[in-house]
Design a protein around this motif. Structure first.
Motif, PDB file in Angstrom:
ATOM      1  N   ARG A 141       0.846  -1.200   0.000  1.00  0.00           N
ATOM      2  CA  ARG A 141       0.000   0.000   0.000  1.00  0.00           C
ATOM      3  C   ARG A 141       0.876   1.243   0.000  1.00  0.00           C
ATOM      4  NH1 ARG A 141      -5.074  -1.489   4.075  1.00  0.00           N
ATOM      5  NH2 ARG A 141      -5.587  -3.441   2.996  1.00  0.00           N
ATOM      6  N   GLU A 143       1.075   4.052   1.279  1.00  0.00           N
ATOM      7  CA  GLU A 143       0.573   4.856   2.394  1.00  0.00           C
ATOM      8  C   GLU A 143       1.231   6.235   2.357  1.00  0.00           C
ATOM      9  OE1 GLU A 143      -1.655   3.907   4.624  1.00  0.00           O
ATOM     10  OE2 GLU A 143      -1.635   1.706   4.680  1.00  0.00           O
ATOM     11  N   MET A 151       4.171  -0.813  12.524  1.00  0.00           N
ATOM     12  CA  MET A 151       2.719  -0.715  12.713  1.00  0.00           C
ATOM     13  C   MET A 151       2.019  -0.156  11.470  1.00  0.00           C
ATOM     14  SD  MET A 151       2.318   0.350  16.688  1.00  0.00           S
ATOM     15  CE  MET A 151       3.601   1.587  16.758  1.00  0.00           C
ATOM     16  N   ARG A 152       2.699   0.645  10.686  1.00  0.00           N
ATOM     17  CA  ARG A 152       2.123   1.086   9.401  1.00  0.00           C
ATOM     18  C   ARG A 152       3.234   1.137   8.364  1.00  0.00           C
ATOM     19  NH1 ARG A 152      -2.434   2.814   7.571  1.00  0.00           N
ATOM     20  NH2 ARG A 152      -3.325   3.332   9.591  1.00  0.00           N
ATOM     21  N   THR A 153       3.176   0.190   7.448  1.00  0.00           N
ATOM     22  CA  THR A 153       4.243   0.090   6.461  1.00  0.00           C
ATOM     23  C   THR A 153       3.655   0.035   5.053  1.00  0.00           C
ATOM     24  OG1 THR A 153       4.202  -2.300   6.821  1.00  0.00           O
ATOM     25  CG2 THR A 153       5.883  -1.060   7.985  1.00  0.00           C
ATOM     26  N   PHE A 156       3.425  -5.134   4.000  1.00  0.00           N
ATOM     27  CA  PHE A 156       3.192  -5.735   5.312  1.00  0.00           C
ATOM     28  C   PHE A 156       2.526  -7.099   5.194  1.00  0.00           C
ATOM     29  CE2 PHE A 156      -1.414  -4.961   5.672  1.00  0.00           C
ATOM     30  CZ  PHE A 156      -1.606  -3.932   4.749  1.00  0.00           C
ATOM     31  N   MET A 158      -0.352  -9.635   6.074  1.00  0.00           N
ATOM     32  CA  MET A 158      -1.742  -9.678   6.532  1.00  0.00           C
ATOM     33  C   MET A 158      -2.244 -11.106   6.493  1.00  0.00           C
ATOM     34  SD  MET A 158      -5.250  -8.064   4.947  1.00  0.00           S
ATOM     35  CE  MET A 158      -4.761  -6.391   4.610  1.00  0.00           C
ATOM     36  N   GLU A 260      -5.631  -0.305  15.350  1.00  0.00           N
ATOM     37  CA  GLU A 260      -6.485  -1.335  14.751  1.00  0.00           C
ATOM     38  C   GLU A 260      -5.632  -2.567  14.430  1.00  0.00           C
ATOM     39  OE1 GLU A 260      -8.553  -0.123  11.115  1.00  0.00           O
ATOM     40  OE2 GLU A 260      -8.629  -2.223  10.515  1.00  0.00           O
ATOM     41  N   GLY A 262      -7.190  -5.631  13.690  1.00  0.00           N
ATOM     42  CA  GLY A 262      -7.935  -6.560  12.841  1.00  0.00           C
ATOM     43  C   GLY A 262      -9.315  -6.013  12.564  1.00  0.00           C
ATOM     44  N   ASN A 263      -9.981  -6.598  11.587  1.00  0.00           N
ATOM     45  CA  ASN A 263     -11.367  -6.202  11.343  1.00  0.00           C
ATOM     46  C   ASN A 263     -12.124  -7.291  10.612  1.00  0.00           C
ATOM     47  OD1 ASN A 263     -10.628  -5.978   8.668  1.00  0.00           O
ATOM     48  ND2 ASN A 263     -10.299  -3.785   8.785  1.00  0.00           N
ATOM     49  N   GLY A 297      -3.703  -7.708  10.775  1.00  0.00           N
ATOM     50  CA  GLY A 297      -2.389  -7.213  10.365  1.00  0.00           C
ATOM     51  C   GLY A 297      -1.335  -7.908  11.211  1.00  0.00           C
ATOM     52  N   ARG A 300       1.633  -5.757  11.958  1.00  0.00           N
ATOM     53  CA  ARG A 300       1.212  -4.675  12.853  1.00  0.00           C
ATOM     54  C   ARG A 300       1.011  -5.200  14.270  1.00  0.00           C
ATOM     55  NH1 ARG A 300      -3.761  -0.666  11.683  1.00  0.00           N
ATOM     56  NH2 ARG A 300      -2.298   0.114  10.099  1.00  0.00           N
TER      57      ARG A 300
HETATM   58  P1  ATP Z   1      -6.005   1.249   8.638  1.00  0.00           P
HETATM   59  O1  ATP Z   1      -7.348   1.808   9.026  1.00  0.00           O
HETATM   60  O2  ATP Z   1      -5.082   1.065   9.782  1.00  0.00           O
HETATM   61  O3  ATP Z   1      -5.377   1.979   7.485  1.00  0.00           O
HETATM   62  P2  ATP Z   1      -7.455  -0.652   7.072  1.00  0.00           P
HETATM   63  O4  ATP Z   1      -8.768  -0.367   7.698  1.00  0.00           O
HETATM   64  O5  ATP Z   1      -7.169  -0.111   5.725  1.00  0.00           O
HETATM   65  O6  ATP Z   1      -6.273  -0.225   8.083  1.00  0.00           O
HETATM   66  P3  ATP Z   1      -7.648  -3.425   6.192  1.00  0.00           P
HETATM   67  O7  ATP Z   1      -7.529  -3.076   4.763  1.00  0.00           O
HETATM   68  O8  ATP Z   1      -8.938  -3.965   6.620  1.00  0.00           O
HETATM   69  O9  ATP Z   1      -7.183  -2.210   7.111  1.00  0.00           O
HETATM   70  O10 ATP Z   1      -6.495  -4.444   6.614  1.00  0.00           O
HETATM   71  C1  ATP Z   1      -6.629  -5.429   7.628  1.00  0.00           C
HETATM   72  C2  ATP Z   1      -5.614  -5.213   8.730  1.00  0.00           C
HETATM   73  O11 ATP Z   1      -4.297  -5.025   8.204  1.00  0.00           O
HETATM   74  C3  ATP Z   1      -5.864  -3.971   9.554  1.00  0.00           C
HETATM   75  O12 ATP Z   1      -6.786  -4.234  10.580  1.00  0.00           O
HETATM   76  C4  ATP Z   1      -4.490  -3.673  10.119  1.00  0.00           C
HETATM   77  O13 ATP Z   1      -4.261  -4.444  11.288  1.00  0.00           O
HETATM   78  C5  ATP Z   1      -3.554  -4.159   9.029  1.00  0.00           C
HETATM   79  N1  ATP Z   1      -3.016  -3.048   8.225  1.00  0.00           N
HETATM   80  C6  ATP Z   1      -3.689  -2.227   7.388  1.00  0.00           C
HETATM   81  N2  ATP Z   1      -2.876  -1.349   6.793  1.00  0.00           N
HETATM   82  C7  ATP Z   1      -1.623  -1.614   7.259  1.00  0.00           C
HETATM   83  C8  ATP Z   1      -0.330  -1.052   7.009  1.00  0.00           C
HETATM   84  N3  ATP Z   1      -0.141  -0.059   6.165  1.00  0.00           N
HETATM   85  N4  ATP Z   1       0.730  -1.588   7.665  1.00  0.00           N
HETATM   86  C9  ATP Z   1       0.569  -2.631   8.521  1.00  0.00           C
HETATM   87  N5  ATP Z   1      -0.621  -3.194   8.790  1.00  0.00           N
HETATM   88  C10 ATP Z   1      -1.704  -2.704   8.175  1.00  0.00           C
END
Ligand code: ATP
Ligand code: MG
Length: 411
Positions: A141, A143, A151-153, A156, A158, A260, A262-263, A297, A300
């Motif tokens: 991504r 980002e 934690m945000r890369t 990553f 998943m 966050e 997980g979701n 994640g 993460r």
């Molecule tokens: P965020 O709101 O943190 O940007 P997201 O809602 O886009 O995440 P999802 O696309 O549902 O997240 O991805 C599932 C999981 O992957 C997230 O719950 C998070 O734990 C992890 N995740 C999302 N973006 C990243 C990232 N850039 N780096 C590391 N882990 C990530």
């Protein structure tokens, strides 16, 4: 494992632009290497930790009947055009590239489109349903900001799982199982007490989706909860009509920063409809497959755990995910002999610091790496048939007899 055999080494300093404390420690302790902003390598100690988290997730997903696969990271634009998610206006985090033979490819930020398309080969009739499939896969991504270490890369790991059901009822049954499996995952990795299932926006079919949020001072999100914590809300759903629905007042809610981890989503027909994933029902009618998706994640989670439990001396890993359980420091000839025999017997759980270094340095590195238990075997304690045992988390130390130590290592 003998530390002298490892190519990594602890470092005195982390890169200057690294602001997250967890990332500084992870780099200094030799768990990860920073390639550039938002891009990290997992080194032997870090990879073992990541794999331990992955294995816990795998066990819990298998336990609810899901099957593991691994899909390609390279994406065909055609599929994503069908759901209107290829254009940079719709999805602004794509990494795209040109093929030398002409045409474009993308690096997968998620996998709904390709897995829905894949299932068209296998799901034809109601007899083929339900299907629950998941993978551990690298996501890419672009980002805008990446400053929270792992934690945000931009690349990553998943765990993404997808469910394919004939109807809403079967879907709800699995969704509930996934909720329970997620709770067990966070419990097992050591985040049980501080991770909450929250109501979040982005529900496509259901009014809400659910997120799993870990309380964390440096977390990017804000969660709202009532003192009893039986409902926890994401910031974006704290709206008058939602508060009414839950029977709470805004002034009765407290807020906390969170990350966050997980979701879970009910997707209904969002992807199966445009991609044409259909099946023949029992009475011979063509129906669209009812879908859900479930993310964690993994990298993460590792970063959040590192951040959450670190103290002023370094990392503190929960026992279930630590790369090694025991860090052994030997002093003197007899101590070294015993330590080396123990390491030979338990190479998967013992990290033996056999480096030619000062004892003080070894103590400091044991703390920086956050290995749960430190065992010091010295000629002095050996003379009394004892070893010194220290708990990284509590700092508590005690003497154990050799018999007690052997019993613990055997477990
Ligand atoms: P965020 O709101 O943190 O940007 P997201 O809602 O886009 O995440 P999802 O696309 O549902 O997240 O991805 C599932 C999981 O992957 C997230 O719950 C998070 O734990 C992890 N995740 C999302 N973006 C990243 C990232 N850039 N780096 C590391 N882990 C990530
Ligand atoms: Mg989110």
């Amino acid at each position: 494992m003998k530390l002298s055999r490892s190519f990594t080494r602890t470092l005195r300093n982390a890169p200057k632009d690294e602001t997250a404390r967890s990332a500084q420690y992870l780099i200094r302790a030799g768990f990860v290497n920073k390639e550039m902003a938002g891009v990290y390598d997992f080194l032997p100690l870090g990879l073992r930790t990541l794999k331990n988290i992955e294995q816990i997730i795998r066990e819990e997903m298998n336990a609810i009947g899901a099957e593991e696969l691994q899909m390609s990271a390279l994406q065909n634009p055609e599929l994503w055009e069908k759901t209107d998610r290829w254009s940079d206006q719709e999805v602004d985090i794509w990494f795209k590239t040109e093929l030398s033979a002409g045409g474009e490819l993308g690096l997968a930020p998620t996998h709904e489109e390709p897995i829905t398309n894949l299932m068209k080969t296998y799901i034809k009739s109601y007899k083929d349903l339900p299907v629950f499939a998941y993978q551990f896969q690298t996501k890419f991504r672009n980002e805008l900001r990446a400053k929270s270490g792992i934690m945000r890369t931009r690349e990553f790991l998943m765990k993404d799982m997808y469910s394919f059901c004939a109807d809403e009822e079967t879907h709800n049954e699995f969704y509930h199982k996934a909720e329970e499996a997620y709770k067990r995952v966070y419990e097992r990795v050591g985040l049980g007490d501080c991770t909450h299932q929250t109501f979040a926006s982005g529900g496509i079919f259901a009014k809400f989706s659910h997120e799993f949020q870990t309380e964390l001072p440096v977390g990017e999100d804000t969660i709202y909860y009532n003192d009893d914590k039986s409902i926890v809300l994401n910031e974006e759903v704290v709206l008058p009509e939602v508060l009414d629905e839950f029977g709470v007042k805004k002034e009765d809610l407290k807020s906390e920063n969170a990350a966050e981890v997980g979701n879970i989503f009910t997707l209904k027909y969002k992807y199966s409809e445009p991609l044409g994933l259909k099946f023949d029902s029992k009475d011979g009618k063509e129906q669209t497959v009812f879908m859900g998706c479930y993310g964690i994640g993994v990298s993460r989670v590792m970063g959040v755990i590192a951040e959450k439990f670190a103290d002023d001396k370094g990392l503190v890993w929960p026992e279930n995910i630590a790369p090694y359980k025991y860090y052994i420091i030997a002093i003197g000839e007899a101590g070294n002999k015993i330590a080396s025999e123990l390491e030979k017997e338990h190479p998967e759980t013992i990290l033996l610091d056999d480096r030619d270094a000062r004892v003080g340095e070894k103590f400091a590195d044991a703390e920086l790496m956050g290995i749960p238990y430190r065992i010091v075997i010295s000629d002095k304690t050996i003379a009394e048939e004892k070893v010194e045992w220290a708990d990284r988390k509590t700092g508590e130390t005690k003497l154990l007899t050799m018999g007690e130590l052997t019993a613990i290592l055997q477990k």
